[in-house]
Design a protein around this motif. Structure first.
Motif, PDB file in Angstrom:
ATOM      1  N   ILE A 143       0.983  -1.017   0.089  1.00  0.00           N
ATOM      2  CA  ILE A 143       0.367  -0.071  -0.078  1.00  0.00           C
ATOM      3  C   ILE A 143       1.073   1.236  -0.125  1.00  0.00           C
ATOM      4  N   LEU A 144       0.505   2.308  -1.064  1.00  0.00           N
ATOM      5  CA  LEU A 144       1.464   3.534  -0.841  1.00  0.00           C
ATOM      6  C   LEU A 144       0.833   4.608  -1.409  1.00  0.00           C
ATOM      7  N   ILE A 145       1.052   5.510   0.184  1.00  0.00           N
ATOM      8  CA  ILE A 145       0.302   6.434  -0.216  1.00  0.00           C
ATOM      9  C   ILE A 145       1.003   7.648  -0.085  1.00  0.00           C
ATOM     10  N   ASN A 146       0.791   7.949  -1.570  1.00  0.00           N
ATOM     11  CA  ASN A 146       2.001   9.865  -1.498  1.00  0.00           C
ATOM     12  C   ASN A 146       2.934   9.355  -1.963  1.00  0.00           C
ATOM     13  N   ASP A 147       2.805   8.164  -2.796  1.00  0.00           N
ATOM     14  CA  ASP A 147       4.199   7.430  -3.082  1.00  0.00           C
ATOM     15  C   ASP A 147       5.088   6.850  -1.813  1.00  0.00           C
ATOM     16  N   LYS A 148       4.659   6.811  -0.813  1.00  0.00           N
ATOM     17  CA  LYS A 148       5.336   5.833   0.065  1.00  0.00           C
ATOM     18  C   LYS A 148       4.652   4.297   0.793  1.00  0.00           C
ATOM     19  N   GLU A 149       5.542   3.361   0.769  1.00  0.00           N
ATOM     20  CA  GLU A 149       4.726   2.092   1.525  1.00  0.00           C
ATOM     21  C   GLU A 149       5.137   2.444   2.608  1.00  0.00           C
ATOM     22  N   ILE A 150       2.890   1.879   3.064  1.00  0.00           N
ATOM     23  CA  ILE A 150       3.116   2.652   4.911  1.00  0.00           C
ATOM     24  C   ILE A 150       3.792   1.383   5.406  1.00  0.00           C
ATOM     25  N   GLN A 151       3.986   1.835   7.077  1.00  0.00           N
ATOM     26  CA  GLN A 151       4.606   0.422   7.918  1.00  0.00           C
ATOM     27  C   GLN A 151       3.411   0.403   9.348  1.00  0.00           C
ATOM     28  N   GLY A 152       2.509  -0.353   8.858  1.00  0.00           N
ATOM     29  CA  GLY A 152       1.577  -0.472  10.386  1.00  0.00           C
ATOM     30  C   GLY A 152       1.263   1.048   9.933  1.00  0.00           C
ATOM     31  N   THR A 153       0.087   1.053  11.031  1.00  0.00           N
ATOM     32  CA  THR A 153      -1.332   2.279  12.016  1.00  0.00           C
ATOM     33  C   THR A 153       0.204   3.870  11.380  1.00  0.00           C
ATOM     34  N   ASP A 154      -0.793   4.855  11.586  1.00  0.00           N
ATOM     35  CA  ASP A 154      -0.169   6.316  10.969  1.00  0.00           C
ATOM     36  C   ASP A 154      -1.626   7.270  11.387  1.00  0.00           C
ATOM     37  N   THR A 155      -0.989   8.618  11.790  1.00  0.00           N
ATOM     38  CA  THR A 155      -1.987   8.796  12.188  1.00  0.00           C
ATOM     39  C   THR A 155      -2.451   9.643  10.627  1.00  0.00           C
ATOM     40  N   ASP A 156      -2.192   9.461   9.422  1.00  0.00           N
ATOM     41  CA  ASP A 156      -2.724  10.378   8.160  1.00  0.00           C
ATOM     42  C   ASP A 156      -3.825   9.611   8.197  1.00  0.00           C
ATOM     43  N   ARG A 157      -4.185   8.006   8.579  1.00  0.00           N
ATOM     44  CA  ARG A 157      -5.207   6.761   8.326  1.00  0.00           C
ATOM     45  C   ARG A 157      -5.998   7.056   9.590  1.00  0.00           C
ATOM     46  N   ILE A 158      -7.236   7.617   9.632  1.00  0.00           N
ATOM     47  CA  ILE A 158      -8.233   6.440  10.984  1.00  0.00           C
ATOM     48  C   ILE A 158      -9.401   5.941  10.356  1.00  0.00           C
ATOM     49  N   MET A 159      -9.577   4.304  10.949  1.00  0.00           N
ATOM     50  CA  MET A 159     -10.580   4.029  11.394  1.00  0.00           C
ATOM     51  C   MET A 159     -11.957   4.191  11.566  1.00  0.00           C
ATOM     52  N   VAL A 160     -12.929   3.942  11.489  1.00  0.00           N
ATOM     53  CA  VAL A 160     -14.258   4.567  11.911  1.00  0.00           C
ATOM     54  C   VAL A 160     -15.042   3.275  11.837  1.00  0.00           C
ATOM     55  N   PHE A 161     -15.580   3.093  13.139  1.00  0.00           N
ATOM     56  CA  PHE A 161     -16.276   1.049  13.015  1.00  0.00           C
ATOM     57  C   PHE A 161     -16.964   1.026  12.936  1.00  0.00           C
TER      58      PHE A 161
END
Ligand SMILES: Nc1ncnc2c1ncn2[C@@H]1O[C@H](COP(=O)(O)OP(=O)(O)OP(=O)(O)O)[C@@H](O)[C@H]1O
Ligand SMILES: [Mg+2]
Length: 274
Positions: free
Chosen positions: A58-76
């Motif tokens: 998974i790339l976000i703005n061309d950078k591969e993600i390494q686990g969770t980060d504050t740029d993404r938040i899940m609403v369950f």
């Protein structure tokens, strides 16, 4: 931009996702829809960084993600609020360890609570709120962190129809104002079509993307919009075969969905989920 590149996922001997490729532009609202168990939650969890793919990235703005980060938040689906904290404190919880003054936190929380129409309830506890209000708090709690991406896994599926409609309008409004990138998982075709720029249809396990349907209708959209109804039919036709496949596997006979078309009444089961 989010890039889902060649994602495969297996759990021991079950192959769930098979070569999923998808690009999502910044500010885009996309829905994932597909038969139960096809791997929608698995995929959104992988994008969140809560789960790892067997293969792919998974790339976000061309950078591969390494686990969770504050740029993404899940609403369950389940708001999962802290019952011992007030609405205000639930919403401000994630801001506590960041470098904000108490005045800044207060302003941010008030601003977000106004957006979800809950400012009057800021001193209430979760048990004093309705299901829709709890889900609004959950949304506010995510928005206050100002993530670039909101990941929503069936966030409204436990709500009654009227509350769900209200929340659709609120989410639509918030999305138009904030232009967050949203990935929204749902079983509800109407909800997917009404809210999204694009509906991604996933097939039965091992799941692939079987179609992407653009919903090129201007926002804000009213549920009564006839173009929405037309698009719903289009999505339903694509999904029908996949739903029948799952039903045949589970029920073991030649299962057919009764009707070829979406019934013509507006208050039909189409909005109730597949
Ligand atoms: N942690 C896990 N360990 C083993 N199998 C899992 C795990 N998580 C999911 N699965 C399996 O992966 C498949 C896909 O599950 P997933 O929850 O992603 O489907 P879904 O499309 O979200 O379904 P639903 O629409 O019912 O929510 C299912 O067969 C499920 O049993
Ligand atoms: Mg799921």
């Amino acid at each position: 931009m989010i890039e889902i590149r060649n994602i495969h996922k297996s759990y021991s001997n079950i192959e769930v996702l098979k070569d999923i490729n998808l690009k999502i532009n910044r500010g885009e609202f996309i829905s994932l829809i597909g038969p139960s168990g096809c791997g929608k939650s698995t995929l959104i969890n992988i994008v969140c960084g809560l789960d790892k793919p067997t293969k792919g990235k998974i790339l976000i703005n061309d950078k591969e993600i390494q686990g969770t980060d504050t740029d993404r938040i899940m609403v369950f689906q389940n708001a999962a609020l802290f019952p011992w904290l007030t609405v205000k404190d639930n919403v401000s919880f994630g801001l506590k360890n960041l470098n904000y003054s108490s005045k800044e936190i207060e302003d941010k929380v008030t601003n977000i609570l106004k957006k979800v129409h809950l400012n009057k309830f800021k001193n209430h506890y979760p048990h004093e709120l309705s299901g829709g209000m709890k889900q609004r708090v959950s949304l506010a709690r995510s928005l206050v962190m100002d993530p670039e991406i909101l990941l929503m896994d069936e966030p409204f599926s436990a709500l009654d129809e009227q509350t769900r409609l209200l929340l659709h309008n609120e989410l639509q409004q918030i999305w138009m104002e904030t232009k967050k990138t949203i990935i929204f998982v749902t079983h509800n075709i109407r909800e997917a079509v009404k809210l999204s720029d694009k509906v991604i249809i996933m097939g039965t396990r091992p799941s692939r993307i079987i179609d992407e349907i653009n919903i090129d209708i201007s926002h804000p959209r009213a549920s009564t919009n006839s173009d929405i109804y037309y698009k719903e039919q289009q999505v339903f036709k694509k999904l029908k075969k996949e739903i029948e496949k799952v039903a045949r596997e589970e029920l073991g006979y030649e299962y057919k969905l009764e009707k070829d078309n979406v019934p013509s009444e507006r208050n039909n089961t189409m909005g109730g989920g597949i």
